[in-house]
Structures are given as structure tokens and as C-alpha cells.
Write a protein that holds these residues in place. Sequence first.
Motif, PDB file in Angstrom:
ATOM      1  N   ALA A  29       0.809  -1.219   0.000  1.00 48.91           N
ATOM      2  CA  ALA A  29       0.000   0.000   0.000  1.00 48.91           C
ATOM      3  C   ALA A  29       0.850   1.280   0.000  1.00 48.91           C
ATOM      4  O   ALA A  29       0.413   2.317  -0.496  1.00 48.91           O
ATOM      5  N   GLY A  30       2.069   1.210   0.538  1.00 54.89           N
ATOM      6  CA  GLY A  30       2.919   2.399   0.640  1.00 54.89           C
ATOM      7  C   GLY A  30       3.293   3.020  -0.692  1.00 54.89           C
ATOM      8  O   GLY A  30       3.579   4.219  -0.760  1.00 54.89           O
ATOM      9  N   SER A  32       1.302   3.517  -3.048  1.00 48.10           N
ATOM     10  CA  SER A  32       0.132   4.244  -3.564  1.00 48.10           C
ATOM     11  C   SER A  32      -0.289   5.408  -2.680  1.00 48.10           C
ATOM     12  O   SER A  32      -1.242   6.115  -3.021  1.00 48.10           O
ATOM     13  N   THR A  33       0.398   5.644  -1.561  1.00 48.01           N
ATOM     14  CA  THR A  33      -0.017   6.774  -0.710  1.00 48.01           C
ATOM     15  C   THR A  33       0.236   8.098  -1.432  1.00 48.01           C
ATOM     16  O   THR A  33      -0.537   9.040  -1.295  1.00 48.01           O
ATOM     17  N   ASP A  39      -2.798   3.985   3.177  1.00 49.25           N
ATOM     18  CA  ASP A  39      -2.428   2.585   3.434  1.00 49.25           C
ATOM     19  C   ASP A  39      -3.225   2.088   4.631  1.00 49.25           C
ATOM     20  O   ASP A  39      -4.130   2.770   5.127  1.00 49.25           O
ATOM     21  N   SER A  42      -0.375   2.962   8.523  1.00 50.25           N
ATOM     22  CA  SER A  42       0.186   4.254   8.937  1.00 50.25           C
ATOM     23  C   SER A  42      -0.844   4.971   9.806  1.00 50.25           C
ATOM     24  O   SER A  42      -2.044   4.682   9.710  1.00 50.25           O
ATOM     25  N   GLY A  45      -4.375   5.584   8.698  1.00 47.68           N
ATOM     26  CA  GLY A  45      -4.623   4.590   7.646  1.00 47.68           C
ATOM     27  C   GLY A  45      -5.981   3.930   7.822  1.00 47.68           C
ATOM     28  O   GLY A  45      -6.638   4.079   8.867  1.00 47.68           O
ATOM     29  N   ASN A 107      -1.421  -4.791  -3.702  1.00 46.76           N
ATOM     30  CA  ASN A 107      -2.388  -3.711  -3.889  1.00 46.76           C
ATOM     31  C   ASN A 107      -3.543  -4.140  -4.779  1.00 46.76           C
ATOM     32  O   ASN A 107      -3.422  -5.043  -5.599  1.00 46.76           O
ATOM     33  N   GLY A 198       7.109  -0.420   0.073  1.00 45.27           N
ATOM     34  CA  GLY A 198       5.874   0.085   0.682  1.00 45.27           C
ATOM     35  C   GLY A 198       5.006  -0.980   1.302  1.00 45.27           C
ATOM     36  O   GLY A 198       3.780  -0.882   1.251  1.00 45.27           O
ATOM     37  N   SER A 199       5.633  -1.982   1.908  1.00 45.52           N
ATOM     38  CA  SER A 199       4.843  -2.980   2.612  1.00 45.52           C
ATOM     39  C   SER A 199       5.365  -3.129   4.030  1.00 45.52           C
ATOM     40  O   SER A 199       6.574  -3.194   4.246  1.00 45.52           O
ATOM     41  N   ASN A 224      10.939   1.253   2.552  1.00 47.47           N
ATOM     42  CA  ASN A 224       9.761   1.482   3.394  1.00 47.47           C
ATOM     43  C   ASN A 224      10.138   2.473   4.484  1.00 47.47           C
ATOM     44  O   ASN A 224      11.212   2.371   5.053  1.00 47.47           O
TER      45      ASN A 224
END
Length: 252
Positions: A29-30, A32-33, A39, A42, A45, A107, A198-199, A224
Motif C-alpha cells: 500500500a505504501g 500508492s499513498t 495505506d 500508517s 490509515g 495492492n 511500501g509494505s 519502506n
Amino acid sequence: MIASDLRSGVERLGEMIAEASTIVPFTGAGISTESGIPDFRSPGGLWTRNRPIPYEEFVASQEARDESWRRRFAMEPTFAAAKPGRGHRALAALYRAGKVPAVITQNIDNLHQRSGFAPDHVIELHGNTTYARCIGCGKIYDLIWVKQRFDENGAPDCIDCDEPVKTATISFGQAMPEDAMERATELAQACDLFIAIGSSLVVWPAAGFPMMAKDAGARLIIINREPTDQDDIADLVIRHDIGEALGPFVGD
Ligand code: NAD
């Protein structure tokens, strides 16, 4: 090794990309922030706002299905407005250059496809939220069809088999897609560089892939902003913003 600062991290990342022949990115998800999609974990989130609805509950209760679709439609302006960010675009550039055969993603937002990956080269471990599917026969529905029914009578059932229609995503408690798991396993074991981006690496079995690639002999990079449990086995950890770290690789 944790990069001491962003600049040295990006420099080492560039060297490792140049040295690799087959790179497999694994995204969460990270990535796509930056595109405006929150996400899970976070602060602020999705996790902190809504308890996820397990699959069993979705199947058992009309109320849970209604709530699930209500949440999905509430998110629609966010998903509809999202455009690929620098992370997506950098991976698409490596894909075009022939360095990346496919991306493995947790994602569900369709942004890798939107950035230029052929749909067949996006291995979706948790499905895709931009369309819907009957949980019985697998018939595909678009969200406009679901929204019309939903507005009239709540969460709809399949017109062919009467089973519930759900976003084409994998919920907690739902079986993982076999084909995607097999293809991700092959990719993780065949690459010489695996980049987890980003995970939080806490959702299993997806979180097993970085470790699997490392065990099979690949170098492992983790990008990350928060620490993960697999940082100590990584060859390079970049604990900075993904857009900043991958921005230099976007190209034209
Ligand atoms: P997660 O929320 O558990 O972890 C995201 C990680 O990314 C966090 O550790 C956070 O610190 C980091 N991060 C966020 N923005 C960043 C940035 N700009 N730069 C650097 N790091 C950043 O996400 P996950 O590991 O993917 O697991 C959550 C599950 O939720 C996934 O399985 C996925 O299916 C689903 N999900 C998907 C989306 C999406 O499709 N965009 C969004 C939310 C949740």
C-alpha cells in the motif's frame, strides 16, 4: 545494510539495479499513498478507521455485505482520482527496459496496470477492487452495475447463480488465488534482485516472498519508511519516502 541517508541509498539502489539482470518488485500500500490512497497501518490509515470485514462474515450476512459495499463506494472518489505515482512510474520504466518481467503486488488499486504494465504482468495477490465478481460462479461485474442494484436493494447477488457479488479482492479468511501464488513463487525464485516497496510485511502469506527470494539467492532491497521484520536479511534498506527513492528512475 541500512542506507545512512536518502542520497547514498538511491546511489546504491542504482548500482544494484544496473548489476541485476532480472528484477522482481513486490509492492504494498505504501507505493500508492503518493497517489492519494491511504495505506492500512500508517497513522490515519484505513485500519485505524474500519475493522476489516472477514470473508466468512461477508458470506453469512447481508448486513456485512451492505457495509462492505458502503465502504467501497465511499472510497470510490479516492480510487477514481488516483494516478500512478513516481514509484509506479519508475517500475514501469524498468519493465519497459526489459529488466522487470512482472510486478508482484498486494495492492488492489489497478495502478500498476495504469502505469503501463500489461495486466498479465501484474501478479495480484489480493485481487483488484476496481471491479466485482460473484463468489459462487466467478462472473465479473462492473461497479456501475453493482452501484445501481445497491442503491435499490442493498448488496446484490449474481444474476446467474444467486450467490453474493463482492469486489474482486481477497478478504481476510478467503483463500489466496492459486495461480497468482504460483506465479509469484516462480518469479521470486528466478530473479537476482527482489525489491519490496511500501509494505509493512506483516500480511501473510504475501510477506513470505521477500524471504523466499533471498533464500533462493537473490539480493533483497526493502524500501519502506518504517522498519520491517525482514530488514535484517536485506542487502539494502532505504527507510525513506518511496517517491523520493524511486523518482530518479522514472525516466521520461
Ligand atoms: P501496510 O499498510 O501494512 O504497510 C504500508 C507500509 O508502507 C507502511 O509500513 C508505511 O510505513 C509504508 N509507507 C506508506 N507510505 C509510504 C511512502 N510514501 N514512502 C515509504 N513508505 C511508505 O500495507 P501492506 O503491507 O500492503 O498490507 C496492507 C494490505 O492492505 C495489503 O494486503 C493490500 O491488499 C491492502 N491495501 C491496499 C491498498 C491499495 O491497493 N493501494 C491500500 C490499503 C490497503
